[in-house]
Design an enzyme around this catalytic site. Structure first.
Site, PDB file in Angstrom:
ATOM      1  N   GLU A  50      14.420   1.054  -3.104  1.00 33.65           N
ATOM      2  CA  GLU A  50      13.838  -0.294  -3.198  1.00 33.65           C
ATOM      3  C   GLU A  50      14.912  -1.342  -3.478  1.00 33.65           C
ATOM      4  O   GLU A  50      14.884  -2.437  -2.934  1.00 33.65           O
ATOM      5  CB  GLU A  50      12.762  -0.333  -4.291  1.00 33.65           C
ATOM      6  CG  GLU A  50      12.088  -1.673  -4.506  1.00 33.65           C
ATOM      7  CD  GLU A  50      11.389  -2.256  -3.284  1.00 33.65           C
ATOM      8  OE1 GLU A  50      11.018  -3.442  -3.331  1.00 33.65           O
ATOM      9  OE2 GLU A  50      11.261  -1.544  -2.257  1.00 33.65           O
ATOM     10  N   GLU A  59      16.729  -7.453   2.704  1.00 37.87           N
ATOM     11  CA  GLU A  59      15.746  -8.340   3.344  1.00 37.87           C
ATOM     12  C   GLU A  59      15.934  -9.800   2.982  1.00 37.87           C
ATOM     13  O   GLU A  59      15.563 -10.677   3.759  1.00 37.87           O
ATOM     14  CB  GLU A  59      14.318  -7.865   3.057  1.00 37.87           C
ATOM     15  CG  GLU A  59      13.852  -7.931   1.642  1.00 37.87           C
ATOM     16  CD  GLU A  59      12.408  -7.407   1.504  1.00 37.87           C
ATOM     17  OE1 GLU A  59      12.144  -6.675   0.550  1.00 37.87           O
ATOM     18  OE2 GLU A  59      11.575  -7.736   2.374  1.00 37.87           O
ATOM     19  N   TRP A  64      -9.271 -15.941  -4.980  1.00 37.75           N
ATOM     20  CA  TRP A  64      -8.554 -14.689  -4.833  1.00 37.75           C
ATOM     21  C   TRP A  64      -9.522 -13.622  -5.310  1.00 37.75           C
ATOM     22  O   TRP A  64      -9.725 -13.434  -6.494  1.00 37.75           O
ATOM     23  CB  TRP A  64      -7.290 -14.690  -5.687  1.00 37.75           C
ATOM     24  CG  TRP A  64      -6.550 -13.412  -5.617  1.00 37.75           C
ATOM     25  CD1 TRP A  64      -6.568 -12.377  -6.502  1.00 37.75           C
ATOM     26  CD2 TRP A  64      -5.675 -12.989  -4.569  1.00 37.75           C
ATOM     27  NE1 TRP A  64      -5.771 -11.363  -6.077  1.00 37.75           N
ATOM     28  CE2 TRP A  64      -5.216 -11.700  -4.894  1.00 37.75           C
ATOM     29  CE3 TRP A  64      -5.238 -13.579  -3.393  1.00 37.75           C
ATOM     30  CZ2 TRP A  64      -4.341 -10.993  -4.086  1.00 37.75           C
ATOM     31  CZ3 TRP A  64      -4.369 -12.880  -2.581  1.00 37.75           C
ATOM     32  CH2 TRP A  64      -3.926 -11.610  -2.925  1.00 37.75           C
ATOM     33  N   HIS A 111      28.881  14.395   1.192  1.00 39.44           N
ATOM     34  CA  HIS A 111      28.629  15.092   2.459  1.00 39.44           C
ATOM     35  C   HIS A 111      28.789  14.158   3.668  1.00 39.44           C
ATOM     36  O   HIS A 111      28.274  14.436   4.750  1.00 39.44           O
ATOM     37  CB  HIS A 111      27.219  15.707   2.437  1.00 39.44           C
ATOM     38  CG  HIS A 111      27.045  16.682   1.309  1.00 39.44           C
ATOM     39  ND1 HIS A 111      27.679  17.900   1.274  1.00 39.44           N
ATOM     40  CD2 HIS A 111      26.350  16.560   0.146  1.00 39.44           C
ATOM     41  CE1 HIS A 111      27.372  18.524   0.146  1.00 39.44           C
ATOM     42  NE2 HIS A 111      26.568  17.743  -0.555  1.00 39.44           N
ATOM     43  N   ASN A 114     -12.274 -19.401 -12.653  1.00 37.64           N
ATOM     44  CA  ASN A 114     -11.069 -18.586 -12.451  1.00 37.64           C
ATOM     45  C   ASN A 114     -11.011 -17.615 -13.629  1.00 37.64           C
ATOM     46  O   ASN A 114     -11.032 -18.031 -14.783  1.00 37.64           O
ATOM     47  CB  ASN A 114      -9.806 -19.432 -12.430  1.00 37.64           C
ATOM     48  CG  ASN A 114      -8.561 -18.533 -12.448  1.00 37.64           C
ATOM     49  OD1 ASN A 114      -8.575 -17.442 -11.895  1.00 37.64           O
ATOM     50  ND2 ASN A 114      -7.524 -18.973 -13.144  1.00 37.64           N
ATOM     51  N   GLY A 115     -10.977 -16.324 -13.331  1.00 37.09           N
ATOM     52  CA  GLY A 115     -10.937 -15.334 -14.411  1.00 37.09           C
ATOM     53  C   GLY A 115     -11.848 -14.167 -14.083  1.00 37.09           C
ATOM     54  O   GLY A 115     -12.298 -14.012 -12.938  1.00 37.09           O
ATOM     55  N   LYS A 121       5.137 -11.746   5.687  1.00 33.45           N
ATOM     56  CA  LYS A 121       4.599 -11.169   4.459  1.00 33.45           C
ATOM     57  C   LYS A 121       3.691  -9.983   4.761  1.00 33.45           C
ATOM     58  O   LYS A 121       3.702  -8.970   4.062  1.00 33.45           O
ATOM     59  CB  LYS A 121       3.825 -12.225   3.681  1.00 33.45           C
ATOM     60  CG  LYS A 121       3.221 -11.739   2.369  1.00 33.45           C
ATOM     61  CD  LYS A 121       4.310 -11.297   1.393  1.00 33.45           C
ATOM     62  CE  LYS A 121       3.807 -10.740   0.079  1.00 33.45           C
ATOM     63  NZ  LYS A 121       4.872 -10.160  -0.740  1.00 33.45           N
ATOM     64  N   ARG A 135      -2.569 -19.697  -5.434  1.00 33.25           N
ATOM     65  CA  ARG A 135      -3.325 -18.904  -6.409  1.00 33.25           C
ATOM     66  C   ARG A 135      -4.397 -18.059  -5.748  1.00 33.25           C
ATOM     67  O   ARG A 135      -4.985 -17.187  -6.402  1.00 33.25           O
ATOM     68  CB  ARG A 135      -3.981 -19.817  -7.447  1.00 33.25           C
ATOM     69  CG  ARG A 135      -3.017 -20.719  -8.206  1.00 33.25           C
ATOM     70  CD  ARG A 135      -3.760 -21.656  -9.147  1.00 33.25           C
ATOM     71  NE  ARG A 135      -4.448 -20.906 -10.158  1.00 33.25           N
ATOM     72  CZ  ARG A 135      -3.875 -20.503 -11.304  1.00 33.25           C
ATOM     73  NH1 ARG A 135      -2.611 -20.796 -11.528  1.00 33.25           N
ATOM     74  NH2 ARG A 135      -4.545 -19.814 -12.183  1.00 33.25           N
ATOM     75  N   CYS A 152      -7.552 -17.411  -9.196  1.00 38.21           N
ATOM     76  CA  CYS A 152      -8.065 -18.410  -8.252  1.00 38.21           C
ATOM     77  C   CYS A 152      -7.556 -19.774  -8.688  1.00 38.21           C
ATOM     78  O   CYS A 152      -6.914 -19.910  -9.728  1.00 38.21           O
ATOM     79  CB  CYS A 152      -9.582 -18.410  -8.293  1.00 38.21           C
ATOM     80  SG  CYS A 152     -10.309 -16.805  -7.984  1.00 38.21           S
ATOM     81  N   LYS A 170      15.436  -4.552  -1.064  1.00 39.01           N
ATOM     82  CA  LYS A 170      15.311  -5.904  -1.630  1.00 39.01           C
ATOM     83  C   LYS A 170      16.544  -6.744  -1.282  1.00 39.01           C
ATOM     84  O   LYS A 170      16.455  -7.874  -0.860  1.00 39.01           O
ATOM     85  CB  LYS A 170      15.184  -5.782  -3.159  1.00 39.01           C
ATOM     86  CG  LYS A 170      13.964  -6.182  -3.904  1.00 39.01           C
ATOM     87  CD  LYS A 170      12.801  -6.930  -3.471  1.00 39.01           C
ATOM     88  CE  LYS A 170      12.154  -6.607  -2.179  1.00 39.01           C
ATOM     89  NZ  LYS A 170      10.999  -5.744  -2.102  1.00 39.01           N
TER      90      LYS A 170
HETATM   91  C1  AGP Z   1       8.810  -5.855   1.161  1.00 34.41           C
HETATM   92  O1  AGP Z   1       9.413  -6.791   0.374  1.00 34.41           O
HETATM   93  C2  AGP Z   1       8.444  -6.312   2.486  1.00 34.41           C
HETATM   94  N1  AGP Z   1       7.639  -7.454   2.433  1.00 34.41           N
HETATM   95  C3  AGP Z   1       7.852  -5.204   3.368  1.00 34.41           C
HETATM   96  O2  AGP Z   1       8.746  -4.117   3.391  1.00 34.41           O
HETATM   97  C4  AGP Z   1       6.480  -4.703   2.901  1.00 34.41           C
HETATM   98  O3  AGP Z   1       6.620  -3.909   1.773  1.00 34.41           O
HETATM   99  C5  AGP Z   1       5.848  -3.873   4.030  1.00 34.41           C
HETATM  100  O4  AGP Z   1       5.722  -4.691   5.161  1.00 34.41           O
HETATM  101  C6  AGP Z   1       4.488  -3.323   3.614  1.00 34.41           C
HETATM  102  O5  AGP Z   1       3.610  -4.385   3.364  1.00 34.41           O
HETATM  103  P1  AGP Z   1       2.238  -4.074   2.609  1.00 34.41           P
HETATM  104  O6  AGP Z   1       2.571  -3.598   1.238  1.00 34.41           O
HETATM  105  O7  AGP Z   1       1.504  -5.393   2.609  1.00 34.41           O
HETATM  106  O8  AGP Z   1       1.506  -3.030   3.415  1.00 34.41           O
END
Ligand code: AGP
Length: 603
Positions: free
Chosen positions: A477, A484, A74, A500, A100-101, A598, A27, A2, A481
């Site tokens: 992954e 995106e 948080w 293949h 915070n903690g 996000k 935070r 937090c 990464k």
């Molecule tokens: C990953 O870097 C992306 N932000 C996106 O693929 C994310 O993982 C996906 O939208 C799932 O989000 P969540 O973990 O909040 O459910």
């Protein structure tokens, strides 16, 4: 994690505290509150939701005073709500605190105080501090704070206001950051520099087990035995923007660097007396004959890693499903199915729908979530919380790494209950997990190696990620990464699958990132590496490297030694940095990539 702030001086505290909280929202942003010293009372206003919700609540209210404390939350204990948000006031309304903690022994303390007739109004661990302070109050808030501190187990950065000590603001620190800012308009306490940098760059950094007693024109420091201590005033040289990112160029890089701590916090959160530990121990696997993991994006990729670990250790079949597919495919799940849902935000629409679909079919739903109080954490039958703290950058890094750790610990628990692995094997794997934060730090200490290599792929049109078994899972992954945040097209392939079809795409200088952490499969993976090099590709090999065989076509980045099953937690760090530097070299908006959000709360 937090954010707390406090002010004592000759200005109205309210606007200064709100402004400071805005700079601390990275935070935590699920609820906020403020307490100001009014006319012979401590006036508190708190609100569920981010800071703007508190600001609208304050409109038209006359909250004025020259001493105040504030908090942006948080949630860890008690979901986001007005009652659970800070500041917390003791039952006699004479002491208010922001914290915070995590107070680990709050249950025992609460029971003891309730047995003395004290009534609690929240589900938080933090309220215990306010109630304990009032219970111990002896006319001197400093000695009272020392008594309280000596009863608390856990971590805390605290701001304390006492109605009977109207000319002072008290702060305590143990295991969580806290600074004291000295300015011309008065003195501040804050979790981090951004909160006060507009008013001063002159700060004291509090160390563990220290108390600060602030007045409008002075600050004194004591240790937890009440002895005065001297401290050195330091000058901050950062700009405001970089301060929020902790001096790093982007939140993503900051969050990559925070992974050792996030891993440590998540590992610890399953070991000591915690909700995670209770959930893990309460899982009765004898009810299930099938495990399904479902999620989206990176969380789905974490699920693929989880599949390899659970199947290898528990000899139970695991299906991994994209949530957007699972929700509409008439899934074969019933009351004998354990459905694991993974989500950083806990608010991803497809994953929520998949959860509800599984529940309507009688499945037991276990979620792995980073946001306390989120829909998935509340609606799932049980929830394991990752302790990554708030993740601001759209591209997940630290939350992904903490998801892997909880999947390992879940697999160990399942294997233990099923007796599919010997206690020796499991304790060896558990100590390997406990050693992860140190090994990740080792990798983070040599980011330049990755930066150097990522620089060479700026003009790449396409990049392929390959691996076998669990290395293939983490290659997924790595590819996501990179895509995106750098907008470079890339695909992840099981290394044995290339021949293949996809190998036809390999031409001169095509970049292939190969992950190889399995001794058993090393030769197999190396023959795939040779196959693509012989068709002109350049290869970056991540993992246990063939000593001395590097060439202008083959570069290697070695990982610290660890068993194959835990290796995704190390190789992913390199993959995150690779994606980050590839995007940084293109000068892109790394924290807010185009077309992405996000938390994807729509279908
Ligand atoms: C990953 O870097 C992306 N932000 C996106 O693929 C994310 O993982 C996906 O939208 C799932 O989000 P969540 O973990 O909040 O459910």
């Amino acid at each position: 994690m937090c954010g707390i702030i406090g002010y004592i001086g000759n200005q109205n505290a309210t606007p200064l505290i709100l402004e400071g909280l805005k700079k601390l929202e990275y935070r935590g942003y699920d609820s906020a509150g403020i307490a100001v010293f009014g006319d012979n009372s401590i006036d508190i206003v708190k609100q569920k939701g981010n800071l703007s919700a508190l600001e609208s609540r304050l409109e038209g209210m006359h909250l004025e005073g020259q001493i105040g404390i504030g908090h942006t939350r948080w949630a860890t204990h008690g979901e986001p709500s007005e009652a659970n948000s800070h500041p917390h006031l003791g039952g006699k309304e004479r002491i208010a605190i922001v914290h915070n903690g995590i107070i680990e022994n709050y249950r025992q303390l609460t029971e003891q105080l309730e047995s003395k007739g004290i009534t609690f109004t929240s589900e938080t661990d933090s309220e215990t501090i306010a109630q304990l302070a009032e219970y111990y109050y002896d006319g001197d808030i400093v000695s009272t704070s020392i008594k309280v501190a000596n009863r608390l187990e856990g971590s805390y950065a605290l701001g304390i206001l006492s109605l009977d000590d109207p000319d002072m603001l008290v702060a305590l620190r143990k295991d969580n950051p806290l600074i004291i800012g000295i300015s011309d308009i008065g003195n501040f306490i804050a979790s981090d520099v951004p909160a006060i940098l507009k008013h001063t760059n002159q700060v004291y950094y509090m160390e563990d087990k220290e108390i600060a007693v602030l007045k409008g024109d002075s600050v004194e420091f004591f240790n937890f035995d009440g002895e005065p201590i001297q401290k050195e005033l330091e000058t901050i040289t950062w700009s405001l923007d970089s301060a929020e990112k902790g001096g790093h160029p982007h939140f993503m890089f900051k969050e990559i660097m925070e992974q050792p701590q996030a891993l440590e916090d998540t590992i610890q959160s399953t070991l000591y007396d915690s909700e995670n530990k209770r959930v893990l121990e309460s899982l009765d696997f004898s009810n299930f004959n099938k495990v399904v993991i479902t999620a989206c994006g990176s969380a789905y990729n974490a699920g693929v890693v989880g599949k390899y670990v659970i199947e290898r250790l528990c000899r139970v079949t695991v299906e991994v499903e994209l949530a957007s597919e699972f929700r509409y495919k008439d899934p074969i799940v019933d009351d004998k199915t354990l459905v694991i849902l993974i989500s950083q935000s806990g608010e991803t629409a497809d994953t929520i729908a998949a959860m509800r679909e599984a529940k309507t079919r009688g499945a037991y739903t276990l979620s792995i979530v980073n946001v306390v109080g989120s829909t998935i954490s509340k609606e799932a039958d049980a929830c394991l919380f990752t302790a990554a703290g708030p993740e601001i950058a759209v591209a997940t890094t630290k939350a992904f790494s903490t998801q892997l750790v909880l999947l390992y610990l879940l697999a160990f628990q399942l294997a233990e209950k099923l007796g599919s692995q010997t206690p020796e094997v499991l304790s060896e794997l558990r100590s390997e997990v406990a050693a992860l934060p140190g090994k990740v730090q080792e990798i983070l200490d040599q980011v330049d190696t990755v930066q150097k290599y990522a620089a060479s792929c700026v003009n790449c049109k396409s990049i392929f990620f390959i691996g076998r078994n669990i290395d293939y899972a983490i290659a997924l992954e790595g590819s996501l990464k990179l895509k995106e945040i750098s907008y470079i097209h890339s695909e992840a392939y099981a290394a044995g699958e290339l021949k293949h079809g996809t190998i036809s795409l390999i031409e001169d200088d095509t970049l292939v990132v190969a992950i190889s952490t399995s001794q058993k499969l090393f030769d197999k993976t190396m023959s795939n590496v040779e196959q693509v090099i012989s068709r002109g590709a350049k290869v970056l090999l991540i993992g246990n490297c063939p000593c001395g065989n590097t060439s202008d076509k083959l570069s290697c980045i070695a990982l610290p030694q660890c068993s194959e099953l835990i290796s995704p937690s190390l190789s992913v760090i390199i993959l995150q940095l690779f994606g980050y530097y590839a995007a940084a070299n293109k000068g892109l908006d790394i924290d807010k990539p185009r077309n992405l959000a996000k938390s994807v709360t729509v279908e």
